[in-house]
Design a protein around this motif. Structure first.
Motif, mmCIF file in Angstrom:
data_model
loop_
_atom_site.group_PDB
_atom_site.id
_atom_site.type_symbol
_atom_site.label_atom_id
_atom_site.label_comp_id
_atom_site.label_asym_id
_atom_site.label_seq_id
_atom_site.Cartn_x
_atom_site.Cartn_y
_atom_site.Cartn_z
ATOM 1 N N GLU A 1 23.856 -6.459 10.045
ATOM 2 C CA GLU A 1 25.139 -6.030 10.610
ATOM 3 C C GLU A 1 26.215 -5.816 9.545
ATOM 4 O O GLU A 1 27.166 -5.089 9.743
ATOM 5 C CB GLU A 1 25.644 -7.037 11.639
ATOM 6 C CG GLU A 1 25.199 -6.709 13.058
ATOM 7 C CD GLU A 1 23.720 -6.908 13.254
ATOM 8 O OE1 GLU A 1 23.139 -7.643 12.442
ATOM 9 O OE2 GLU A 1 23.145 -6.343 14.196
ATOM 10 N N VAL B 1 1.496 -4.106 15.310
ATOM 11 C CA VAL B 1 1.846 -5.403 14.745
ATOM 12 C C VAL B 1 0.683 -5.878 13.878
ATOM 13 O O VAL B 1 -0.459 -5.944 14.338
ATOM 14 C CB VAL B 1 2.130 -6.420 15.857
ATOM 15 C CG1 VAL B 1 2.495 -7.769 15.252
ATOM 16 C CG2 VAL B 1 3.255 -5.916 16.745
ATOM 17 N N ARG C 1 -0.266 -3.856 8.432
ATOM 18 C CA ARG C 1 -0.131 -3.734 6.992
ATOM 19 C C ARG C 1 -0.420 -5.056 6.308
ATOM 20 O O ARG C 1 -0.615 -6.073 6.973
ATOM 21 C CB ARG C 1 1.300 -3.327 6.639
ATOM 22 C CG ARG C 1 1.547 -1.861 6.812
ATOM 23 C CD ARG C 1 2.971 -1.568 6.445
ATOM 24 N NE ARG C 1 3.148 -0.126 6.292
ATOM 25 C CZ ARG C 1 2.907 0.523 5.168
ATOM 26 N NH1 ARG C 1 2.508 -0.110 4.112
ATOM 27 N NH2 ARG C 1 3.078 1.824 5.103
ATOM 28 N N GLU D 1 4.759 0.242 17.903
ATOM 29 C CA GLU D 1 4.716 -0.352 16.562
ATOM 30 C C GLU D 1 3.426 -1.143 16.511
ATOM 31 O O GLU D 1 3.172 -1.931 17.421
ATOM 32 C CB GLU D 1 5.821 -1.392 16.349
ATOM 33 C CG GLU D 1 7.216 -0.974 16.589
ATOM 34 C CD GLU D 1 8.150 -2.192 16.582
ATOM 35 O OE1 GLU D 1 7.951 -3.119 15.772
ATOM 36 O OE2 GLU D 1 9.060 -2.217 17.406
ATOM 37 N N ASP E 1 18.563 -3.843 9.604
ATOM 38 C CA ASP E 1 19.312 -4.339 10.759
ATOM 39 C C ASP E 1 20.322 -5.411 10.357
ATOM 40 O O ASP E 1 20.630 -6.314 11.104
ATOM 41 C CB ASP E 1 18.350 -4.865 11.840
ATOM 42 C CG ASP E 1 17.452 -5.954 11.317
ATOM 43 O OD1 ASP E 1 17.513 -6.215 10.107
ATOM 44 O OD2 ASP E 1 16.713 -6.542 12.121
ATOM 45 N N PRO F 1 0.568 -8.305 3.755
ATOM 46 C CA PRO F 1 1.683 -9.243 3.856
ATOM 47 C C PRO F 1 3.002 -8.610 3.379
ATOM 48 O O PRO F 1 3.035 -7.845 2.436
ATOM 49 C CB PRO F 1 1.273 -10.385 2.921
ATOM 50 C CG PRO F 1 -0.196 -10.266 2.788
ATOM 51 C CD PRO F 1 -0.519 -8.823 2.927
ATOM 52 N N ALA F 2 4.062 -8.915 4.091
ATOM 53 C CA ALA F 2 5.395 -8.446 3.721
ATOM 54 C C ALA F 2 6.335 -9.637 3.820
ATOM 55 O O ALA F 2 6.113 -10.529 4.620
ATOM 56 C CB ALA F 2 5.835 -7.339 4.673
ATOM 57 N N PRO F 3 7.340 -9.672 2.986
ATOM 58 C CA PRO F 3 8.194 -10.866 2.978
ATOM 59 C C PRO F 3 8.958 -11.077 4.285
ATOM 60 O O PRO F 3 8.908 -12.128 4.883
ATOM 61 C CB PRO F 3 9.140 -10.599 1.810
ATOM 62 C CG PRO F 3 9.083 -9.136 1.568
ATOM 63 C CD PRO F 3 7.728 -8.688 2.003
ATOM 64 N N LEU F 4 9.668 -10.072 4.735
ATOM 65 C CA LEU F 4 10.448 -10.171 5.966
ATOM 66 C C LEU F 4 10.406 -8.818 6.627
ATOM 67 O O LEU F 4 10.214 -7.801 5.968
ATOM 68 C CB LEU F 4 11.904 -10.519 5.661
ATOM 69 C CG LEU F 4 12.231 -11.963 5.300
ATOM 70 C CD1 LEU F 4 13.706 -12.080 4.951
ATOM 71 C CD2 LEU F 4 11.903 -12.910 6.441
ATOM 72 N N ARG F 5 10.643 -8.772 7.921
ATOM 73 C CA ARG F 5 10.609 -7.484 8.602
ATOM 74 C C ARG F 5 11.885 -6.710 8.270
ATOM 75 O O ARG F 5 12.969 -7.082 8.686
ATOM 76 C CB ARG F 5 10.519 -7.655 10.111
ATOM 77 C CG ARG F 5 10.448 -6.328 10.850
ATOM 78 C CD ARG F 5 10.330 -6.539 12.318
ATOM 79 N NE ARG F 5 11.564 -6.981 12.914
ATOM 80 C CZ ARG F 5 12.506 -6.184 13.413
ATOM 81 N NH1 ARG F 5 12.316 -4.890 13.411
ATOM 82 N NH2 ARG F 5 13.606 -6.656 13.944
ATOM 83 N N ALA F 6 11.741 -5.708 7.469
ATOM 84 C CA ALA F 6 12.818 -4.779 7.140
ATOM 85 C C ALA F 6 14.191 -5.412 7.194
ATOM 86 O O ALA F 6 15.021 -5.046 8.010
ATOM 87 C CB ALA F 6 12.757 -3.595 8.107
ATOM 88 N N PRO F 7 14.464 -6.368 6.350
ATOM 89 C CA PRO F 7 15.729 -7.093 6.480
ATOM 90 C C PRO F 7 16.957 -6.216 6.276
ATOM 91 O O PRO F 7 17.981 -6.474 6.849
ATOM 92 C CB PRO F 7 15.648 -8.173 5.402
ATOM 93 C CG PRO F 7 14.613 -7.690 4.445
ATOM 94 C CD PRO F 7 13.671 -6.845 5.206
#
Lengths: 405, 651
Positions: free
Chosen positions: B649, B633, B636, B631, B647, B638-644
């Motif tokens: 649950e 790091v 890219r 991956e 993952d 800016p992104a708000p959160l990593r692929a919320p």
């Protein structure tokens, strides 16, 4: 390209009954303080990359206090070192064993605002390994959480200038023997971590700073957080380490420094007292003398004193009031009273007699052993007995390995 | 009249003889019937040569001097039983019509002369069927197809290898009703005959047989449980050893669950001999049109598929919409490629990518992604390839490809790819053998005379028309010859007929046969065939022996298929083929590494089986290790959160 390696924070670790004025377990507070001190030092060192070899928390479901503390300290790192990525490989204490629980460490990856390049300041490998490429640093980090050995292909990234492996687990033959072949399946073969291509292998799980190979290290824990701190202390002594620390390594030059961290409180294993043939009064005096000899006093310290060969009736007559006073002053005082070896009847049906001790047997064996002319027998016997004494003192600690966590 | 004279040729104005047909009468007890070969000897020389004519009986008539049936009623006083006491027997005639097989000399071709008719001897049969030109001598190339038996004459009937396997003509079509074990048995017998009699100078030959139903071809390496003395005598007479095939390689895809092979040859004693047949993306994509319907795939989709085949598969592919470089080698890689491309297009708010519209990309992704599901067991997500040994085919070996348990789509893919590969290798003379016989049962299903023009039918037509030059020979079997494409049947140099259905015989394809021949065809026994071959002037009836191999039905009784194994047992059994010392416990320990990832376990097993490493367990264990994809790091914006969402649950 300077990397800082720390491991086994065990935040939320609790031991003994003493509490802080706010009602928090004192050892839990100590461990938190150790981490805060480590963060202070990291901010001074300002490395290019921080890797954490797992066991950030002591339990899978840490207390809110522990989570908040960790969040604050990681926040200090994130804001203090905005260009420094932090990679965490979850350890066995972090990893939930059931699917309905998630790993708390992910909070730190998602809980801080991303950097300008879109990346999270903290990157966590919990359920699965991750290979993280940092083009700006020219480094690729393979972060492997606590997974069954052999389940991950541990190969470097051929495209990276520097390759770092962060791994939580037990490398075969490194931890003091505690168990046997039955542990082999849970151990990582040395060849797996020493293979060519890795510039540095940052290990976590063993609490004593230990070299596996020139570029393969256990950073050790930040405090004595294993179930048997005395064993951990002994293993440090054997390894020639004094206390806890973190490892800083320059990946370009290979130069490495172990930065010691000052202990939050003294952990002292006082010299053992031989109680054979002594009265309770004599032993009280010996205990008082040993306690008085502690440099800096015993206030707030964690102490252990082993009394050998003390029969039960003598132990009952010790001055318990004085002992309670020592316990009050110290954070914890462990008086380890060990009884003499039992008297047994010989199996041949002869008269009952005292079984020869190992010391007797060694003395007899060395007295009868054929020696070269230039070896003085008395010196050999004395050396042998001293070795035996050292070994016996350590034996109790070895029953439970010290540094594994 | 001598003792050897069977009858006399007769010709009347109403029934004249022609160069192709003649009539003769015989004694009432003459051993002659439809299919009997006879020889006519004339006493009148033509150009100084006494002509001989060979013919085969195609029709028979019998009648008396009665004017009407009523005269017989009157003669018997109306009592049928009293006719035995009649003072005289009525004159009765047996009149036969025979089709000319050959005239010697061939020129001038005249009507069959009046002469005596004799039962054909063995030498006569050879001459009549023109076998004398290819059964003896330095260029002998006869392949026994069966024995001609009539009137006490036993003669081997040979096919000309040049006309059966090429290059003069080629291919064989065998028709007959199902359930009489004629078609499959005849092909098995004929293959044994070819393997025994094809001269070495004609090159190496192998056979590829598709087992399309049940256990038909699953035990052809095992001896028959019973072989009658009559069958053994036929084997001896035809010079073919009564033995099963010595070299048989079995191939079968995995069952959709992946634990065991999709074949009925799974008995523990035999399972080792079946090789998995699995293909990956590259192998499948080459024949994607077999699996994609024309309605689904238009020109735009075709263009995208071509682009993927040429520019994406098996090479490094980079694009600004993709996060990093892709190397698409398997269906799973292709799915990742599509996913990332579509995400990139959405993020960039793009509707077109390299002239392809997003809807086309979605459609092609859907159709291609479906393939590995529709052909599960045959097509692997991970690209593991286990194939027929193209390039290393062995002489006189039979390669049985068991597709009986595959879905129809997957069967089509198997045919298309294997036959295309055979053709490509034969074109390059790089198959390992010079000639391959491909046996396809149920040809009316794969090359039907009507219906949609499928890829498989096109391919079979191509083989039928061009295969003989390459050494690619099609042995096709079908219940209804009339339902097979004319160009496939028409290009078959040799045609065999077992017992035929009366309705089928009424179709135009059988118009040339005399009614008596049709009647015989409709009542043929097991082990009898009617043969058409370019050298034979007329169809000939022959007998062939029961194959010296275990039939499918007997095979499953003798070697019942193993029960469906657990995952651990399935893996252990497979790995034991490479190392007999492997225990279930050892496998269980290793499987613990993979947890519940059954697909990863099966993938690891497949790779191990394919690579055949020295240390089987170590290699297998290594395959189960997770390979960690990199991956980047901070690659890219800016992104708000990593692929919320991925993952969470709580889903």
């Amino acid at each position: 390209m300077r990397l800082l390696h720390l491991s086994d924070l065990h935040l939320g670790f609790r031991q003994y009954q003493r509490q802080t004025p706010l009602g928090i377990n004192q050892r839990e507070a100590d461990v938190a303080q150790a981490f805060a001190r480590a963060v202070d030092r990291i901010l001074e060192l300002a490395p290019d990359l921080i890797v954490i070899g797992g066991d950030v928390f002591h339990t899978v479901r840490p207390t809110n206090t522990a989570i908040l503390h960790a969040f604050r300290q990681f926040g200090r790192l994130v804001h203090g070192l905005p260009e420094t990525p932090i990679v965490i490989a979850a350890g066995n204490h972090d990893m939930p064993r059931s699917t309905e629980s998630a790993c708390i460490l992910r909070l730190f990856e998602q809980g801080f605002a991303p950097r300008a390049d879109g990346a999270s300041p903290i990157l966590v490998a919990d359920r699965a390994p991750r290979r993280l490429q940092f083009p700006r640093l020219g480094v690729s980090v393979l972060a492997v959480p606590d997974l069954p050995p052999g389940s991950v292909e541990l190969t470097p990234d051929p495209e990276a200038r520097y390759n770092v492996l962060v791994l939580h687990g037990e490398v075969q033959g490194v931890l003091p023997a505690a168990g046997g072949d039955d542990r082999a399946a849970a151990q990582i073969p040395v060849a797996e971590v020493t293979r060519a291509g890795w510039d540095y292998v940052a290990l976590g799980h063993y609490h004593v700073t230990t070299r596996v190979a020139d570029h393969v290290w256990y950073a050790g824990s930040l405090d004595y957080t294993s179930t048997n701190p005395w064993g951990e202390l002994r293993e440090e002594r054997v390894a020639g380490r004094a206390g806890k620390g973190m490892i800083e390594r320059d990946l370009r030059t290979g130069v490495q420094v172990v930065h010691p961290l000052a202990p939050t409180r003294p952990l002292l294993d006082l010299p053992a007292v031989d109680g054979s043939g002594r009265t309770a009064g004599e032993l009280d005096a010996a205990i008082a003398s040993a306690v008085a000899a502690v440099p800096g006093g015993i206030d707030g310290a964690i102490l252990r004193l082993v009394l050998r060969d003390v029969p039960r009736h003598v132990a009952r007559e010790l001055d318990h009031a004085a002992l309670r006073e020592v316990q009050r002053r110290a954070l914890h005082f462990h008086l380890d009273v060990r009884r003499p070896e039992s008297v047994r009847r010989e199996a041949t049906g002869g008269a009952p007699g005292r079984r020869p001790t190992l010391t007797d047997a060694l003395r007899e064996a060395l007295a009868a052993r054929a020696l070269p002319a230039d070896v003085p027998r008395e010196a050999l016997v004395a050396l042998g007995l001293r070795y035996l004494e050292d070994a016996e003192r350590d034996e109790g600690d070895r029953l439970v390995p010290g540094g594994e966590g | 009249m001598t003792a050897s004279v069977l009858g006399r040729v007769v010709a009347t104005e109403r029934r004249p003889n022609t160069p192709h047909e003649f009539h003769f009468w015989t004694a009432l007890d003459a051993p002659v019937g439809v299919g009997t070969i006879v020889r006519v000897e004339s006493t009148r020389p033509v150009n100084g040569v006494l002509p001989s004519v060979y013919g085969v009986v195609t029709e028979g008539f019998g009648y008396t001097d009665l004017q009407t049936p009523l005269h017989d009623v009157l003669g018997a006083d109306g009592v049928p039983g009293s006719s035995a006491s009649a003072p005289t027997e009525r004159t009765e005639i047996r009149l036969y019509t025979a089709a000319v097989l050959r005239q010697v000399p061939e020129e001038p071709l005249q009507p069959v002369p009046i002469g005596t008719v004799h039962l054909a001897t063995e030498a006569d049969v050879q001459a009549a069927l023109r076998m004398d030109t290819y059964v003896q001598g330095s260029d002998a190339r006869g392949i026994p197809v069966g024995a001609y038996r009539s009137g006490g004459t036993d003669a081997a009937v040979h096919l000309d290898a040049d006309f059966l396997l090429g290059p003069e003509a080629a291919h064989l079509a065998i028709s007959g009703v199902s359930g009489l074990a004629t078609k499959t048995s005849a092909v098995q017998w004929l293959l044994a005959s070819i393997f025994t009699h094809l001269p070495a100078r004609k090159g190496k030959v192998a056979a590829v047989c598709f087992n399309v139903k049940g256990p038909d071809l699953c035990f052809i390496d095992r001896p028959a449980t019973r072989l009658d003395p009559a069958d053994r005598a036929l084997y001896d007479a035809l010079g073919v050893p009564a033995e099963p095939f010595a070299q048989v390689r079995y191939f079968a895809p995995w069952h959709a669950r992946g634990t065991h092979l999709a074949t009925l040859r799974t008995h523990d004693a035999l399972a080792d001999s079946v090789t998995p047949l699995t293909w990956g993306l590259r192998e499948t994509l080459q024949y994607a049109e077999v699996l994609l319907s024309r309605e689904d795939i238009d020109a735009k989709a075709d263009a995208l598929i071509d682009f993927i085949k040429e520019r994406v598969v098996d090479q490094r592919f980079e694009d600004k919409l993709l996060e990093g470089a892709h190397e698409v080698r398997a269906f799973a890689d292709l799915e990742r490629w599509f996913r990332e491309l579509l995400q990139g297009m959405e993020a960039a708010n793009q509707e077109q990518w390299r002239t392809h519209h997003i809807a086309t990309i979605r459609k092609v992704r859907n159709r291609l992604g479906n393939i590995s599901t529709r052909c599960k067991g045959l097509v692997t997500d991970d690209g593991t390839v286990s194939d027929l040994p193209f390039g290393a085919f062995e002489d006189r070996a039979v390669y049985v490809v068991d597709v009986a348990q595959l879905e129809e789509d997957a069967q089509d893919l198997v045919f298309a790819r294997i036959i295309s590969q055979l053709r490509e290798h034969l074109e390059k003379r790089a198959l390992g053998v010079e000639q391959v016989v491909v046996f396809v049962d149920e040809l009316n299903k794969y090359a039907p005379s009507d219906g949609a023009d499928t890829y498989v039918r096109q391919m079979l037509l191509d083989i039928a028309e061009r295969g003989r030059y390459l050494g690619l020979v099609l042995f096709g079997a079908q219940q209804f010859r009339s339902q097979v494409h004319r160009r496939v049947v028409g290009n078959s140099g040799t045609q065999l007929f077992g017992r035929m259905d009366a309705d089928e015989l009424a179709t135009p394809g059988y118009q040339t046969l005399a009614p008596a021949t049709k009647a015989r065809l409709a009542t043929l026994e097991k082990g009898q065939l009617m043969v058409r071959h370019p050298h034979f002037g007329q169809p000939i009836f022959v007998r062939f022996p029961r194959p010296a191999v275990l039939t499918g039905r007997e095979g499953v009784e003798q070697f019942p298929p193993a029960e469906v194994p657990t995952l651990e047992m399935a893996v252990t059994k497979t790995l034991r083929r490479l190392d007999a010392s492997i225990t279930v416990g050892q496998v269980q320990d290793i499987l613990a590494l993979a947890g519940d990832d059954e697909e990863a376990i099966l993938r690891a097993r497949n790779v191990t089986l394919l690579k055949r490493p020295d240390n089987v367990l170590a290699f297998f264990s290594k395959q189960l290790r997770k390979r960690v994809a990199p991956e980047v790091v901070g690659g890219r914006g800016p992104a708000p959160l990593r692929a919320p969402a991925t993952d969470d649950e709580y889903g």
